[in-house]
Motif scaffolding. Structure first.
Motif, PDB file in Angstrom:
ATOM      1  N   PRO A   7      44.869  13.277  -3.805  1.00  0.00           N
ATOM      2  CA  PRO A   7      44.010  13.977  -2.847  1.00  0.00           C
ATOM      3  C   PRO A   7      43.068  13.043  -2.110  1.00  0.00           C
ATOM      4  N   ALA A  65      39.821  11.170  -3.051  1.00  0.00           N
ATOM      5  CA  ALA A  65      39.067  12.155  -3.814  1.00  0.00           C
ATOM      6  C   ALA A  65      39.218  11.886  -5.304  1.00  0.00           C
ATOM      7  N   ALA A  66      38.165  12.229  -6.029  1.00  0.00           N
ATOM      8  CA  ALA A  66      38.201  12.083  -7.482  1.00  0.00           C
ATOM      9  C   ALA A  66      39.012  13.219  -8.072  1.00  0.00           C
ATOM     10  N   CYS A  77      53.047  19.027  -3.986  1.00  0.00           N
ATOM     11  CA  CYS A  77      53.263  20.198  -3.162  1.00  0.00           C
ATOM     12  C   CYS A  77      52.257  20.218  -2.029  1.00  0.00           C
ATOM     13  N   TYR A 118      47.069  23.239   4.926  1.00  0.00           N
ATOM     14  CA  TYR A 118      45.931  23.803   4.208  1.00  0.00           C
ATOM     15  C   TYR A 118      45.561  22.869   3.063  1.00  0.00           C
ATOM     16  N   GLY A 142      42.489  23.239   1.048  1.00  0.00           N
ATOM     17  CA  GLY A 142      41.618  23.784   0.007  1.00  0.00           C
ATOM     18  C   GLY A 142      40.205  23.286   0.144  1.00  0.00           C
ATOM     19  N   SER A 143      39.331  23.790  -0.726  1.00  0.00           N
ATOM     20  CA  SER A 143      37.911  23.521  -0.530  1.00  0.00           C
ATOM     21  C   SER A 143      37.579  22.049  -0.702  1.00  0.00           C
ATOM     22  N   ARG A 144      38.296  21.338  -1.551  1.00  0.00           N
ATOM     23  CA  ARG A 144      37.957  19.934  -1.734  1.00  0.00           C
ATOM     24  C   ARG A 144      39.203  19.064  -1.707  1.00  0.00           C
ATOM     25  N   GLY A 145      40.138  19.449  -0.861  1.00  0.00           N
ATOM     26  CA  GLY A 145      41.369  18.665  -0.751  1.00  0.00           C
ATOM     27  C   GLY A 145      42.301  18.875  -1.931  1.00  0.00           C
ATOM     28  N   GLY A 146      42.029  19.873  -2.748  1.00  0.00           N
ATOM     29  CA  GLY A 146      42.801  20.064  -3.971  1.00  0.00           C
ATOM     30  C   GLY A 146      43.949  21.046  -3.856  1.00  0.00           C
ATOM     31  N   ALA A 147      44.201  21.565  -2.653  1.00  0.00           N
ATOM     32  CA  ALA A 147      45.295  22.523  -2.515  1.00  0.00           C
ATOM     33  C   ALA A 147      46.632  21.846  -2.788  1.00  0.00           C
ATOM     34  N   GLY A 148      47.563  22.592  -3.363  1.00  0.00           N
ATOM     35  CA  GLY A 148      48.870  22.047  -3.670  1.00  0.00           C
ATOM     36  C   GLY A 148      48.934  21.374  -5.027  1.00  0.00           C
ATOM     37  N   ASP A 149      47.863  21.482  -5.763  1.00  0.00           N
ATOM     38  CA  ASP A 149      47.817  20.859  -7.088  1.00  0.00           C
ATOM     39  C   ASP A 149      48.798  21.546  -8.027  1.00  0.00           C
ATOM     40  N   LEU A 150      49.595  20.761  -8.716  1.00  0.00           N
ATOM     41  CA  LEU A 150      50.561  21.345  -9.654  1.00  0.00           C
ATOM     42  C   LEU A 150      50.216  20.969 -11.090  1.00  0.00           C
ATOM     43  N   HIS A 190      48.219  22.323 -13.236  1.00  0.00           N
ATOM     44  CA  HIS A 190      47.776  23.281 -14.254  1.00  0.00           C
ATOM     45  C   HIS A 190      48.918  23.554 -15.228  1.00  0.00           C
TER      46      HIS A 190
END
Lengths: 383, 383
Positions: free
Chosen positions: A147, A156-157, A216, A225, A227-235, A237
């Motif tokens: 990110p 991003a961290a 993703c 898109y 997300g709020s802190r560049g974290g959208a598409g995180d896989l 979880h």
DNA sequence: TGACTTTTGTATATCTATATATAAAAGTGA
DNA sequence: TCACTTTTATATATAGATATACAAAAGTCA
């Protein structure tokens, strides 16, 4: 106080280079300006050699319209597609057509210092090969495997590697190539290329990149898109599997397949090796690819049902294995999504293949270079 | 040919009514126009009585700025919040402040004919009570419990009830109230209200509405995301549970809790009854709410991780049960989401409570009524 | 070939927005 | 009270965009 240039040449160029309008009539239609105003802005762009005529289109019953395109040969764009262990560099023209490419097994894991000692040499080599010079480079685009804070341009961290932590990569790039520099996550860059050049007729896409890692990106209403802190598409979880929770990366990535194949005595270095082995008919590889495909498909069914995209586009090296990998991803998604979201949905391989990263990086460099306000001011001050 | 009025009064009104800018200085700052141009557009709006002065704000060291607001008393907006078995009607002023509300146990399941025989009577009753007439109604907003095709204004397929199949509801509304009419899915309308009035500082929200049914809306980059065919936010795909797959509605909705409680001999009609029973300390109700909360939370962990929103907002009747329902939703989400997406994430009840539907419907009616181009042309032709 | 269409260019008058200057209004703070 | 600030108004000159009209270019089609 940023004065908005309502009738600046920048927006004209934007329509031309993105292909939304390339003739006078189309441009007037899109912009709602008068013919005279548009003609003036076109003259400015032509005078500055930013665009050129591409000749005439077919007549539609009268005088044929003249088509305008960016003067793609006026300069070069430099693309970095930095992967975890592999990096591609490319030089493109200003329309993002790849002129020359190079790649090497060096990447994020080797650290920024190493990469930026190696890269300029390759760039100079590529420049020499096509007979150009560093001064011809007008913009740089960079893709990184993680990110990015779009506002500051910093990574991003949290970065798994502290050498990259909070690094302002554009500054590092500018030290070697003092021109405009744009940067984004690698899968976002692939998404830019696929959505704009590969799937221009679609507005909502889920983009998967499956190589050694799995990532993703989301194209929603035609825009990336983040997300709020560049974290959208995180896989990252945990998957909902029986037994203890594991992440998709651990469960179904190229890295996991490599581990399993190496354990069986195969010699595998990159994700491309996996695909080659499968293509040769090796049943271990085929089975592992099929299982990974189904796991990945299952994992994103919820997202696809929720976002109701028009297509799921699968890129990265593993996507080259149409069968059994991609076919299993497709089966899992189409089988798991409810009727409404399935209607019209397609699951397809990336249309730009392995070039998507380099092309996407070039496209964001193009965006930065041809940013409407910059262009408007440029052509104004020239007068 | 839609002429774009670059300096039309419509965009000025848009900034004023959405609260983004309400003083001359702020408007100039936002629009980048000259002071004189803005003054002219304000005069047009004032002449047409579309806006009025709201007096002076506090001085910041000099002459205090004048604040402008929409002339909210110039007309009424009519809101329909049509649920499955329950419908709310409301009349608001032009700033979407609710003046009077009414509700009844009539809904989607009763069919369009029945609803639109009943509703006009209630509207006339409400009008009489606040001393206004039908002619005062300037716009209508409608929320319906299912996907809507935003382009055609028709209900998207498949409707469970064939009486609604492909129905052009706005035409039906216009037959009774011949003014501009806007329409959207109920949860999207709630999302509009919550994101604009409840959470104006946030841009990325996941909105849940939990009553007898469960539904979801997405606010991404500050706008409602609808998906390729209005299907975004769909929760009807099968859950990944042990045993045979079931949907979230079957597993964890108010309807399911009602069934379970009725089987135990309780008298439950609406989702509000469930919350009342739980508030009285009934352990059956408390236990069922807790389980449902956890199931719902678990079901959307993947979405939240993927979209990286700033908040998950939970509305609908069941959200009134902070504990144990909402607290379990929160625990499941915050416990299941990876670190990166959890940072800064909040899971909170809807800030507008039960009024969100009526307010949201009023807001989309406002949007349609005050659509910039309409206003610009309106004030122009008046001169 | 000749009538027609669509596309493009040019010139003039008109409209609109902006810049600039000047001044007044309405507050704050010493 | 007086100097200062911010906000607002007004007038004039200038710059820029548009409308309108006319004409030419370059094709199609009968």
């Amino acid at each position: 106080m940023a004065r908005v240039l309502a009738t600046g040449s920048g927006v004209v160029l934007d329509l031309i280079r993105t292909g939304r309008a390339r003739t006078r009539t189309d441009l007037i239609e899109h912009l709602g300006w008068s013919r005279i105003t548009l003609a003036r802005r076109l003259d400015e762009l032509l005078d500055a050699s930013i665009i050129v005529s591409a000749g005439q289109l077919d007549s539609r019953g009268g005088r044929p319209p003249e088509e305008f395109v960016v003067n793609k040969d006026a300069g070069l764009l430099l693309s970095f597609d930095i992967g975890r262990s592999h990096t591609r560099l490319g030089l493109t023209d200003l329309a993002s057509t790849v002129l020359i490419e190079d790649e090497a097994d060096i990447g994020f894991q080797d650290g920024p210092t190493e990469i930026f000692e190696w890269a300029p040499q390759v760039v100079d080599y590529m420049l020499a090969k096509i007979g150009r010079r560093r001064a011809d480079i007008h913009g740089v685009g960079v893709g990184v495997p993680g990110p990015v804070d779009a506002l500051t341009g910093r990574l991003a961290a949290p970065q798994p590697d502290e050498r990259w932590q909070g690094l302002a990569l554009p500054d590092l790039v500018k030290h070697h190539f003092p021109v405009v520099c744009a940067m984004d996550r690698d899968v976002n860059i692939m998404a830019v290329a696929e959505s704009r050049l590969g799937w221009p007729e679609y507005h909502d896409l889920v983009i998967l990149k499956v190589g050694l890692g799995v990532s993703c990106a989301l194209v929603l209403d035609g825009r990336i898109y983040r997300g709020s802190r560049g974290g959208a598409g995180d896989l990252s979880h945990p998957l909902r599997t029986a037994g203890e929770p594991r992440t998709l990366e651990a469960e179904a990535s190229g890295a996991m397949i490599r581990r399993a194949l190496v354990a069986k005595g195969h010699r595998i270095r990159t994700s491309a090796d996996i695909v080659s082995l499968a293509a040769s008919g090796n049943t271990d590889a085929l089975h592992l690819l099929a299982t990974a495909g189904r796991t990945i498909g299952d994992a994103i069914v919820g997202i696809v049902a929720m976002l109701n995209p028009e297509a799921v586009v699968v890129g990265g090296n593993l996507a080259e294995a149409d069968r059994p990998f991609l076919s299993e991803v497709r089966a899992a998604i189409l089988g798991g999504v409810p009727d409404f979201a399935r209607t019209g949905l397609v699951v397809e391989p990336a249309r730009l293949g392995g070039k998507a990263g380099v092309i996407g990086a070039s496209l964001i460099a193009q965006d930065a270079l041809f940013e409407p306000d910059r262009i408007s001011h440029l052509t104004r001050s020239k007068r």
